[in-house]
Design a protein around this motif. Structure first.
Motif, mmCIF file in Angstrom:
data_model
loop_
_atom_site.group_PDB
_atom_site.id
_atom_site.type_symbol
_atom_site.label_atom_id
_atom_site.label_comp_id
_atom_site.label_asym_id
_atom_site.label_seq_id
_atom_site.Cartn_x
_atom_site.Cartn_y
_atom_site.Cartn_z
ATOM 1 N N LYS A 53 0.831 -1.204 0.000
ATOM 2 C CA LYS A 53 0.000 0.000 0.000
ATOM 3 C C LYS A 53 0.869 1.258 0.000
ATOM 4 O O LYS A 53 1.909 1.295 0.631
ATOM 5 N N PRO A 54 0.421 2.294 -0.701
ATOM 6 C CA PRO A 54 1.145 3.569 -0.610
ATOM 7 C C PRO A 54 0.969 4.198 0.774
ATOM 8 O O PRO A 54 0.067 3.844 1.533
ATOM 9 N N LEU A 55 1.841 5.135 1.082
ATOM 10 C CA LEU A 55 1.823 5.771 2.401
ATOM 11 C C LEU A 55 0.530 6.536 2.640
ATOM 12 O O LEU A 55 0.037 6.591 3.770
ATOM 13 N N THR A 56 -0.055 7.094 1.593
ATOM 14 C CA THR A 56 -1.293 7.863 1.768
ATOM 15 C C THR A 56 -2.443 6.979 2.236
ATOM 16 O O THR A 56 -3.261 7.400 3.055
ATOM 17 N N ASP A 57 -2.500 5.727 1.719
ATOM 18 C CA ASP A 57 -3.552 4.816 2.175
ATOM 19 C C ASP A 57 -3.348 4.440 3.639
ATOM 20 O O ASP A 57 -4.309 4.329 4.401
ATOM 21 N N THR A 58 -2.104 4.233 4.033
ATOM 22 C CA THR A 58 -1.811 3.898 5.423
ATOM 23 C C THR A 58 -2.194 5.052 6.340
ATOM 24 O O THR A 58 -2.814 4.855 7.387
ATOM 25 N N LEU A 59 -1.838 6.269 5.949
ATOM 26 C CA LEU A 59 -2.204 7.442 6.757
ATOM 27 C C LEU A 59 -3.714 7.623 6.804
ATOM 28 O O LEU A 59 -4.264 8.061 7.818
ATOM 29 N N GLU A 60 -4.392 7.289 5.715
ATOM 30 C CA GLU A 60 -5.852 7.373 5.705
ATOM 31 C C GLU A 60 -6.446 6.407 6.727
ATOM 32 O O GLU A 60 -7.367 6.755 7.463
ATOM 33 N N PHE A 61 -5.914 5.191 6.782
ATOM 34 C CA PHE A 61 -6.423 4.222 7.749
ATOM 35 C C PHE A 61 -6.086 4.614 9.177
ATOM 36 O O PHE A 61 -6.835 4.303 10.096
ATOM 37 N N VAL A 62 -4.965 5.271 9.398
ATOM 38 C CA VAL A 62 -4.557 5.629 10.759
ATOM 39 C C VAL A 62 -5.290 6.862 11.260
ATOM 40 O O VAL A 62 -5.695 6.920 12.419
ATOM 41 N N VAL A 63 -5.494 7.854 10.402
ATOM 42 C CA VAL A 63 -6.028 9.139 10.864
ATOM 43 C C VAL A 63 -7.481 9.360 10.440
ATOM 44 O O VAL A 63 -8.350 9.634 11.273
ATOM 45 N N LEU A 64 -7.762 9.246 9.161
ATOM 46 C CA LEU A 64 -9.069 9.649 8.644
ATOM 47 C C LEU A 64 -10.181 8.684 9.028
ATOM 48 O O LEU A 64 -11.235 9.108 9.514
ATOM 49 N N ILE A 65 -9.964 7.411 8.830
ATOM 50 C CA ILE A 65 -11.028 6.439 9.073
ATOM 51 C C ILE A 65 -11.435 6.390 10.552
ATOM 52 O O ILE A 65 -12.624 6.420 10.858
ATOM 53 N N PRO A 66 -10.480 6.382 11.527
ATOM 54 C CA PRO A 66 -10.925 6.410 12.932
ATOM 55 C C PRO A 66 -11.687 7.681 13.308
ATOM 56 O O PRO A 66 -12.647 7.637 14.069
ATOM 57 N N SER A 67 -11.269 8.825 12.744
ATOM 58 C CA SER A 67 -11.989 10.054 13.081
ATOM 59 C C SER A 67 -13.390 10.059 12.487
ATOM 60 O O SER A 67 -14.333 10.571 13.102
ATOM 61 N N LEU A 68 -13.573 9.473 11.311
ATOM 62 C CA LEU A 68 -14.917 9.383 10.741
ATOM 63 C C LEU A 68 -15.749 8.301 11.430
ATOM 64 O O LEU A 68 -16.971 8.433 11.528
ATOM 65 N N GLN A 69 -15.100 7.245 11.911
ATOM 66 C CA GLN A 69 -15.819 6.219 12.661
ATOM 67 C C GLN A 69 -16.339 6.776 13.982
ATOM 68 O O GLN A 69 -17.357 6.332 14.493
ATOM 69 N N MET A 70 -15.650 7.759 14.510
ATOM 70 C CA MET A 70 -16.099 8.403 15.734
ATOM 71 C C MET A 70 -17.460 9.075 15.518
ATOM 72 O O MET A 70 -18.272 9.167 16.433
ATOM 73 N N PHE A 71 -17.723 9.516 14.288
ATOM 74 C CA PHE A 71 -18.983 10.173 13.972
ATOM 75 C C PHE A 71 -20.016 9.236 13.374
ATOM 76 O O PHE A 71 -21.070 9.672 12.938
ATOM 77 N N GLY A 72 -19.699 7.933 13.292
ATOM 78 C CA GLY A 72 -20.711 6.979 12.885
ATOM 79 C C GLY A 72 -20.502 6.315 11.556
ATOM 80 O O GLY A 72 -21.215 5.369 11.223
ATOM 81 N N GLU A 73 -19.567 6.761 10.744
ATOM 82 C CA GLU A 73 -19.297 6.110 9.464
ATOM 83 C C GLU A 73 -18.350 4.946 9.731
ATOM 84 O O GLU A 73 -17.209 5.136 10.097
ATOM 85 N N LEU A 74 -18.832 3.704 9.558
ATOM 86 C CA LEU A 74 -18.069 2.539 9.988
ATOM 87 C C LEU A 74 -17.181 1.948 8.905
ATOM 88 O O LEU A 74 -16.307 1.148 9.203
#
Length: 174
Positions: free
Chosen positions: A145-166
């Motif tokens: 995986k490229p670094l951007t996908d890894t950063l997306e999984f580490v930062v973006l997805i957990p913050s959006l999961q906090m608001f209900g997007e699973l």
């Protein structure tokens, strides 16, 4: 601009005295600066190779106009430098400034508490994101995986999961 023109036309003093009197206020100097920057930026935007420079100038004009709006929150007339310092750094520079309005003082006091909250939130979000990525992907999958996908999984997805997007589709596929 209208104030400058009306002051230059109506009084009986010489033009240099009128201009000197108008430029005695730091806010009038800011007005002259941002108006001249607008004209220069507009002129540069018509030339194709200077569009980026004109965008930067428009951004600086926006900052100066924002300073002008912040002036409305001042209780008494203060200095531009003290106001600029209070905008740039809430904590250190605004301690000695007692002239700022009550809304500005309240924002400065709440800023420290907000930083503590954001720090705790980032600790939990990054911990959850790193744990999630370690459980879902193998080491070989992470290397592909490229670094951007890894950063997306580490930062973006957990913050959006906090608001209900699973992101169940993405997590089930992985």
């Amino acid at each position: 601009m209208w104030c400058l023109c009306s002051q230059l036309v109506t009084e009986d003093a010489t033009w240099s005295k009128k201009l000197k009197g108008y430029l005695a206020s730091e806010w009038n100097i800011i007005d002259v600066i941002y108006l001249s920057m607008i004209f220069v930026a507009f002129g540069l935007s018509t030339i194709g190779s200077f569009r980026e420079v004109s965008r930067i100038l428009y951004g600086m004009v926006t900052l100066l106009l924002w300073l002008r709006v912040i002036r409305l929150y001042q209780v008494s007339s203060g200095h531009v430098t003290s106001l600029a310092c209070s905008i740039l750094a809430f904590g250190y520079f605004t301690r000695p400034l007692g002239r700022l309005g009550p809304l500005w003082i309240m924002m400065r006091k709440m800023f420290k508490e907000m930083l503590i909250f954001i720090t705790v939130l980032l600790v939990f979000l990054l911990g959850y994101g790193i744990c999630t990525i370690a459980l879902i992907f193998t080491q070989e999958q992470l290397k592909e995986k490229p670094l951007t996908d890894t950063l997306e999984f580490v930062v973006l997805i957990p913050s959006l999961q906090m608001f209900g997007e699973l992101f169940l589709e993405t997590l089930v596929e992985s």
